[in-house]
Write a protein that holds these residues in place. Structure first.
Motif, PDB file in Angstrom:
ATOM      1  N   GLU A 208      -8.814  10.008  32.928  1.00 20.90           N
ATOM      2  CA  GLU A 208      -8.074   9.377  34.024  1.00 20.90           C
ATOM      3  C   GLU A 208      -7.113  10.343  34.696  1.00 20.90           C
ATOM      4  OE1 GLU A 208      -5.148   5.495  34.752  1.00 20.90           O
ATOM      5  OE2 GLU A 208      -6.199   5.745  32.844  1.00 20.90           O
ATOM      6  N   LEU A 209      -6.553  11.253  33.918  1.00 24.47           N
ATOM      7  CA  LEU A 209      -5.599  12.221  34.452  1.00 24.47           C
ATOM      8  C   LEU A 209      -6.265  13.381  35.174  1.00 24.47           C
ATOM      9  CD1 LEU A 209      -3.123  12.195  31.445  1.00 24.47           C
ATOM     10  CD2 LEU A 209      -2.543  11.566  33.810  1.00 24.47           C
ATOM     11  N   GLY A 210      -7.601  13.401  35.196  1.00 28.26           N
ATOM     12  CA  GLY A 210      -8.314  14.387  36.001  1.00 28.26           C
ATOM     13  C   GLY A 210      -8.798  15.612  35.260  1.00 28.26           C
ATOM     14  N   SER A 211      -9.060  15.489  33.970  1.00 31.24           N
ATOM     15  CA  SER A 211      -9.583  16.629  33.216  1.00 31.24           C
ATOM     16  C   SER A 211     -10.904  17.121  33.808  1.00 31.24           C
ATOM     17  CB  SER A 211      -9.805  16.240  31.748  1.00 31.24           C
ATOM     18  OG  SER A 211     -10.503  17.246  31.048  1.00 31.24           O
ATOM     19  N   SER A 212     -11.128  18.422  33.717  1.00 31.46           N
ATOM     20  CA  SER A 212     -12.415  18.987  34.164  1.00 31.46           C
ATOM     21  C   SER A 212     -13.553  18.511  33.265  1.00 31.46           C
ATOM     22  CB  SER A 212     -12.334  20.513  34.159  1.00 31.46           C
ATOM     23  OG  SER A 212     -12.034  21.002  32.858  1.00 31.46           O
ATOM     24  N   ASN A 213     -13.196  17.975  32.092  1.00 34.90           N
ATOM     25  CA  ASN A 213     -14.199  17.430  31.163  1.00 34.90           C
ATOM     26  C   ASN A 213     -14.228  15.905  31.194  1.00 34.90           C
ATOM     27  OD1 ASN A 213     -15.139  19.909  29.963  1.00 34.90           O
ATOM     28  ND2 ASN A 213     -13.146  20.049  28.934  1.00 34.90           N
ATOM     29  N   ALA A 214     -13.771  15.313  32.289  1.00 32.54           N
ATOM     30  CA  ALA A 214     -13.632  13.864  32.367  1.00 32.54           C
ATOM     31  C   ALA A 214     -14.925  13.133  32.025  1.00 32.54           C
ATOM     32  CB  ALA A 214     -13.154  13.461  33.764  1.00 32.54           C
ATOM     33  N   GLN A 215     -16.045  13.573  32.582  1.00 30.36           N
ATOM     34  CA  GLN A 215     -17.305  12.873  32.324  1.00 30.36           C
ATOM     35  C   GLN A 215     -17.709  13.000  30.864  1.00 30.36           C
ATOM     36  OE1 GLN A 215     -19.005  10.957  34.796  1.00 30.36           O
ATOM     37  NE2 GLN A 215     -19.912  10.203  32.893  1.00 30.36           N
ATOM     38  N   LYS A 216     -17.503  14.162  30.286  1.00 29.24           N
ATOM     39  CA  LYS A 216     -17.837  14.371  28.876  1.00 29.24           C
ATOM     40  C   LYS A 216     -17.007  13.449  27.986  1.00 29.24           C
ATOM     41  CE  LYS A 216     -17.658  17.996  25.296  1.00 29.24           C
ATOM     42  NZ  LYS A 216     -16.611  17.354  24.458  1.00 29.24           N
ATOM     43  N   TYR A 217     -15.709  13.390  28.246  1.00 34.00           N
ATOM     44  CA  TYR A 217     -14.833  12.546  27.440  1.00 34.00           C
ATOM     45  C   TYR A 217     -15.207  11.077  27.593  1.00 34.00           C
ATOM     46  CZ  TYR A 217     -11.793  16.697  27.182  1.00 34.00           C
ATOM     47  OH  TYR A 217     -11.277  17.954  26.971  1.00 34.00           O
ATOM     48  N   PHE A 218     -15.470  10.662  28.822  1.00 37.15           N
ATOM     49  CA  PHE A 218     -15.858   9.278  29.090  1.00 37.15           C
ATOM     50  C   PHE A 218     -17.148   8.937  28.351  1.00 37.15           C
ATOM     51  CE2 PHE A 218     -18.171   6.068  31.474  1.00 37.15           C
ATOM     52  CZ  PHE A 218     -17.203   5.083  31.677  1.00 37.15           C
ATOM     53  N   ASN A 219     -18.116   9.840  28.409  1.00 39.49           N
ATOM     54  CA  ASN A 219     -19.406   9.582  27.763  1.00 39.49           C
ATOM     55  C   ASN A 219     -19.273   9.410  26.253  1.00 39.49           C
ATOM     56  OD1 ASN A 219     -20.738   9.704  30.202  1.00 39.49           O
ATOM     57  ND2 ASN A 219     -21.488  11.796  29.921  1.00 39.49           N
ATOM     58  N   GLU A 220     -18.382  10.173  25.637  1.00 42.33           N
ATOM     59  CA  GLU A 220     -18.210  10.063  24.187  1.00 42.33           C
ATOM     60  C   GLU A 220     -17.823   8.637  23.790  1.00 42.33           C
ATOM     61  OE1 GLU A 220     -16.056  13.066  21.935  1.00 42.33           O
ATOM     62  OE2 GLU A 220     -16.129  14.395  23.685  1.00 42.33           O
ATOM     63  N   VAL A 221     -16.920   8.056  24.544  1.00 44.32           N
ATOM     64  CA  VAL A 221     -16.467   6.701  24.242  1.00 44.32           C
ATOM     65  C   VAL A 221     -17.533   5.682  24.621  1.00 44.32           C
ATOM     66  CG1 VAL A 221     -14.709   4.955  24.747  1.00 44.32           C
ATOM     67  CG2 VAL A 221     -14.056   7.369  24.559  1.00 44.32           C
TER      68      VAL A 221
ATOM     69  N   ASP B 201     -30.240  -0.945  26.005  1.00 39.59           N
ATOM     70  CA  ASP B 201     -29.393  -1.561  27.023  1.00 39.59           C
ATOM     71  C   ASP B 201     -28.380  -0.579  27.620  1.00 39.59           C
ATOM     72  OD1 ASP B 201     -30.306  -4.332  26.880  1.00 39.59           O
ATOM     73  OD2 ASP B 201     -29.470  -4.323  24.862  1.00 39.59           O
ATOM     74  N   TYR B 202     -28.327   0.604  27.057  1.00 37.73           N
ATOM     75  CA  TYR B 202     -27.334   1.577  27.518  1.00 37.73           C
ATOM     76  C   TYR B 202     -27.589   1.978  28.966  1.00 37.73           C
ATOM     77  CZ  TYR B 202     -24.845   5.980  28.150  1.00 37.73           C
ATOM     78  OH  TYR B 202     -24.038   6.979  28.635  1.00 37.73           O
ATOM     79  N   VAL B 203     -26.517   1.973  29.753  1.00 37.11           N
ATOM     80  CA  VAL B 203     -26.579   2.392  31.154  1.00 37.11           C
ATOM     81  C   VAL B 203     -25.524   3.460  31.357  1.00 37.11           C
ATOM     82  CG1 VAL B 203     -26.301   1.694  33.560  1.00 37.11           C
ATOM     83  CG2 VAL B 203     -27.380   0.126  31.927  1.00 37.11           C
ATOM     84  N   GLU B 204     -25.920   4.608  31.851  1.00 34.59           N
ATOM     85  CA  GLU B 204     -24.968   5.685  32.098  1.00 34.59           C
ATOM     86  C   GLU B 204     -24.030   5.305  33.235  1.00 34.59           C
ATOM     87  OE1 GLU B 204     -25.038  10.462  33.122  1.00 34.59           O
ATOM     88  OE2 GLU B 204     -26.772   9.512  32.172  1.00 34.59           O
ATOM     89  N   MET B 205     -22.767   5.683  33.094  1.00 39.07           N
ATOM     90  CA  MET B 205     -21.760   5.362  34.103  1.00 39.07           C
ATOM     91  C   MET B 205     -20.970   6.612  34.454  1.00 39.07           C
ATOM     92  SD  MET B 205     -20.320   1.764  32.523  1.00 39.07           S
ATOM     93  CE  MET B 205     -19.150   1.511  33.858  1.00 39.07           C
ATOM     94  N   SER B 206     -20.552   6.705  35.700  1.00 37.91           N
ATOM     95  CA  SER B 206     -19.723   7.826  36.128  1.00 37.91           C
ATOM     96  C   SER B 206     -18.269   7.552  35.754  1.00 37.91           C
ATOM     97  CB  SER B 206     -19.829   8.034  37.637  1.00 37.91           C
ATOM     98  OG  SER B 206     -21.157   8.328  38.006  1.00 37.91           O
ATOM     99  N   ALA B 207     -17.534   8.609  35.503  1.00 37.24           N
ATOM    100  CA  ALA B 207     -16.139   8.485  35.084  1.00 37.24           C
ATOM    101  C   ALA B 207     -15.226   8.306  36.290  1.00 37.24           C
ATOM    102  CB  ALA B 207     -15.721   9.705  34.273  1.00 37.24           C
ATOM    103  N   THR B 208     -15.477   7.246  37.049  1.00 35.63           N
ATOM    104  CA  THR B 208     -14.623   6.927  38.184  1.00 35.63           C
ATOM    105  C   THR B 208     -13.385   6.187  37.689  1.00 35.63           C
ATOM    106  OG1 THR B 208     -15.696   4.795  38.532  1.00 35.63           O
ATOM    107  CG2 THR B 208     -16.650   6.705  39.652  1.00 35.63           C
ATOM    108  N   PRO B 209     -12.310   6.169  38.466  1.00 35.79           N
ATOM    109  CA  PRO B 209     -11.122   5.412  38.047  1.00 35.79           C
ATOM    110  C   PRO B 209     -11.434   3.960  37.709  1.00 35.79           C
ATOM    111  CG  PRO B 209     -10.578   6.830  39.892  1.00 35.79           C
ATOM    112  CD  PRO B 209     -12.059   6.929  39.714  1.00 35.79           C
ATOM    113  N   GLU B 210     -12.283   3.325  38.514  1.00 33.14           N
ATOM    114  CA  GLU B 210     -12.639   1.929  38.267  1.00 33.14           C
ATOM    115  C   GLU B 210     -13.381   1.777  36.947  1.00 33.14           C
ATOM    116  OE1 GLU B 210     -15.001  -1.789  40.415  1.00 33.14           O
ATOM    117  OE2 GLU B 210     -15.261   0.253  41.165  1.00 33.14           O
ATOM    118  N   ASN B 211     -14.349   2.669  36.685  1.00 32.23           N
ATOM    119  CA  ASN B 211     -15.125   2.583  35.453  1.00 32.23           C
ATOM    120  C   ASN B 211     -14.280   2.915  34.220  1.00 32.23           C
ATOM    121  OD1 ASN B 211     -17.485   1.740  36.675  1.00 32.23           O
ATOM    122  ND2 ASN B 211     -18.314   3.814  36.877  1.00 32.23           N
ATOM    123  N   ILE B 212     -13.337   3.802  34.365  1.00 32.99           N
ATOM    124  CA  ILE B 212     -12.455   4.121  33.242  1.00 32.99           C
ATOM    125  C   ILE B 212     -11.647   2.884  32.849  1.00 32.99           C
ATOM    126  CG2 ILE B 212     -10.405   5.437  32.558  1.00 32.99           C
ATOM    127  CD1 ILE B 212     -11.535   7.776  34.226  1.00 32.99           C
TER     128      ILE B 212
END
Length: 571
Positions: free
Chosen positions: A452-465, A480-491
């Motif tokens: 959320e704070l804008g890490s360059s690894n934002a997508q990687k961190y989001f995907n782990e969770v 059922d898994y659907v990949e999601m982008s690490a947008t502010p709304e999705n976070i």
């Protein structure tokens, strides 16, 4: 200043007034049987015991049984839970849940016990912190930074809770009996940030290594302080709409990255294993013998960054070490199915949250007790003792922090006391002896805050969770898994599902703006059962907006302050 006394038992010491004269020297002689705040803080050993007292005071904000703990209030105010409790109970939970004294006009001291316990804990922290220069540290500046850092971090966390709940509160950093007026929130946050920053910079990185969690779990580490600073930054900037003094966005992100790069933490492989009730099952064999099976990752597991510790040895004689809030939210009416223990039925789960979990998301089953699907709703005993005595029944209760049952069901339908709850003696009171810790900060939270704070690894961190939530037992991802982008709304969507019932959701909503939070929480036509009868559950957005999302300051405290404290608008 009031001098608190710590009494020490001195065996064999007898003083007879008839054997000594009342000279000035006698009157000025230091007591040999009493230790006071003026003479106690001599060395590092004294400081260590005083620090333990600070932790005990912090734990007491829950273990001493305030009517509403920070945790239960946070859950009721969010859109995750309803007030609940018993059908004939006072409607104090409904006042908290609906932000309205119309539910019960007599409820003007809802948080009096919470307020008292918090300021008692702050007093203990202040006593140690101001004695720093009085203590002979014998040149051990690292130990000094460690102990004072822990005390300051706890003080910072206590004030963070208080100012989130009440806004402007008295900021007291020295022990005093003086009446102190409310301090503007900006100044309180400056102190919170200063305290947590001191802890982050002065507690040695290896003071409490994760490899020794069995011995040091629950202690404040520099990583816990850094993670808390990120949480403080996100809440302050969201709620107040400006940068706080002493903390920038870049610093908050770096603190998260420091935690991630420390190598101390990692996600527990299976989400359900984070929670005792979710990872425990009782099975019966052909002979009627019941066996407990648990995959619980344990207290102090690799994902826990900070927890509030509780014990199993509480009683009604002043030993307050148990998690009293857990009983408040348990299934009401008795013990119907192990491992779920008896509770008072508060915080029934909102069906909106149940429906928000997508198919295949393992977090729903790990987080929520589904009364119907788990075979409890059809039990006659539950229908008679549970549903009929439950207010705002939705069919769902909190599983993450369910009280633990001390009984297992026998083949004849009876319940037998077991002495094996994680190896602990189970002969205890269900109200006082709940020992599950509150996890205040998980590694998953740090990953999502960094994203959320804008890490360059934002997508990687989001995907782990996100991926962990859909992970099958063999390590593969659910269909059922659907990949999601690490947008502010999705976070924010991910945070809602990941941290449900962890006392986080309300504050995440509030930092999106009071109006946004109020409109999200508002209800107009939700159907529930109260005493077995249909009822419409309603929450007004305007009731939240008019109060700016803040809680009611206890009337007792306002009166004790000679009205230097003022009630929050709307209350």
């Amino acid at each position: 200043m009031k001098t608190n006394k710590i009494f020490i038992v001195a065996l064999g010491l007898a003083v007879s007034a008839g054997l000594v004269s009342c000279s000035d020297n006698m009157l000025n002689t230091a007591s040999k049987t009493q230790t006071t705040t003026a003479n106690y803080y001599r060395n590092a050993t004294d400081a260590y015991y005083a620090l333990n007292g600070v932790y005990d005071g912090w734990q007491g904000t829950v273990s001493k049984g305030p009517t509403f703990s920070f945790y239960t209030a946070s859950e009721m105010m969010a859109d995750e839970c309803l007030g609940g409790t018993g059908y004939t109970d006072a409607r104090n939970s409904q006042v908290v849940d609906r932000f309205s004294t119309k539910q019960d006009v007599s409820q003007n001291d809802l948080y009096e016990s919470l307020w008292t316990y918090y300021y008692n804990a702050i007093y203990r922290a202040n006593e140690l912190i101001i004695r720093t220069d009085q203590i002979d540290w014998e040149g051990n500046t690292a130990l000094q930074g460690q102990y004072i850092g822990e005390a300051r971090a706890i003080r910072g966390i206590l004030y963070f809770d208080l100012t989130r709940m009440f806004g402007n509160v008295p900021l007291i950093t020295t022990p005093t009996k003086d009446l102190v007026p409310a301090t503007p929130a900006d100044s309180i946050y400056a102190q919170i940030i200063a305290d947590l920053t001191y802890a982050a910079e002065n507690i040695p990185a290896k003071a409490y290594p994760k490899s020794s969690a069995a011995q040091n779990d629950g202690r404040i580490t520099p990583y816990a302080a850094k993670a808390m600073l990120a949480r403080v930054y996100l809440f302050y900037t969201g709620y107040y709409g400006k940068e706080p003094v002493g903390l920038t966005k870049a610093q908050a992100l770096q603190y998260c990255e420091d935690v991630i790069n420390s190598g101390e933490y990692q996600l527990v492989k299976s989400f359900k294993n984070l929670w005792p009730a979710a990872s425990t099952a009782w099975t019966e064999d052909a002979n009627g013998t019941w066996t407990k099976e648990s995959t619980y990752a344990g207290a102090g597991n690799s994902e826990t960054i900070l927890s509030m510790k509780f014990n199993y040895d509480s009683d009604w004689n002043g030993n307050n070490n148990g998690n009293r809030s857990i009983v408040f939210i348990g299934v009401r009416g008795g013990i119907f199915k192990a491992p779920y223990g008896q509770g008072w039925g508060a915080c029934t789960v909102n069906t909106k949250l149940v429906q928000a979990y997508p198919s295949g998301d393992k977090r729903r089953e790990a987080s929520i007790i589904d009364i119907a699907n788990e075979g409890i709703e059809t039990m006659k005993a539950y229908q008679d003792q549970g549903i009929k005595d439950q207010r705002e029944y939705t069919g769902y209760f909190i599983k993450k922090y369910s009280p633990q049952s001390k009984y297992v069901k026998q083949s004849d339908g009876s319940w037998k006391l077991t002495h094996d709850i994680d190896g602990l003696n189970a002969n205890g009171d269900f109200q006082t002896n709940q020992y599950q810790d509150y996890v205040l900060m998980r590694y998953a939270d740090v990953l999502l805050m960094a994203a959320e704070l804008g890490s360059s690894n934002a997508q990687k961190y989001f995907n782990e969770v996100h991926q962990r939530a859909y992970q099958e037992s063999d390590g593969t991802l659910s269909s059922d898994y659907v990949e999601m982008s690490a947008t502010p709304e999705n976070i924010q969507k991910e945070r809602r599902l990941e941290f449900a019932f962890e006392g986080i959701r309300y504050w995440d909503l509030l930092r999106q703006g009071v109006t946004t939070a109020a409109n999200t929480i508002a209800e107009s036509s939700t159907q529930v059962l109260s005493g077995g009868n249909k009822e419409t559950y309603e929450v007004s957005a305007q009731d939240i907006i008019s109060k700016k999302g803040l809680c009611q300051i206890p009337l007792t405290e306002i009166q004790l302050s000679n009205y230097k404290l003022q009630q929050n608008p709307g209350w």
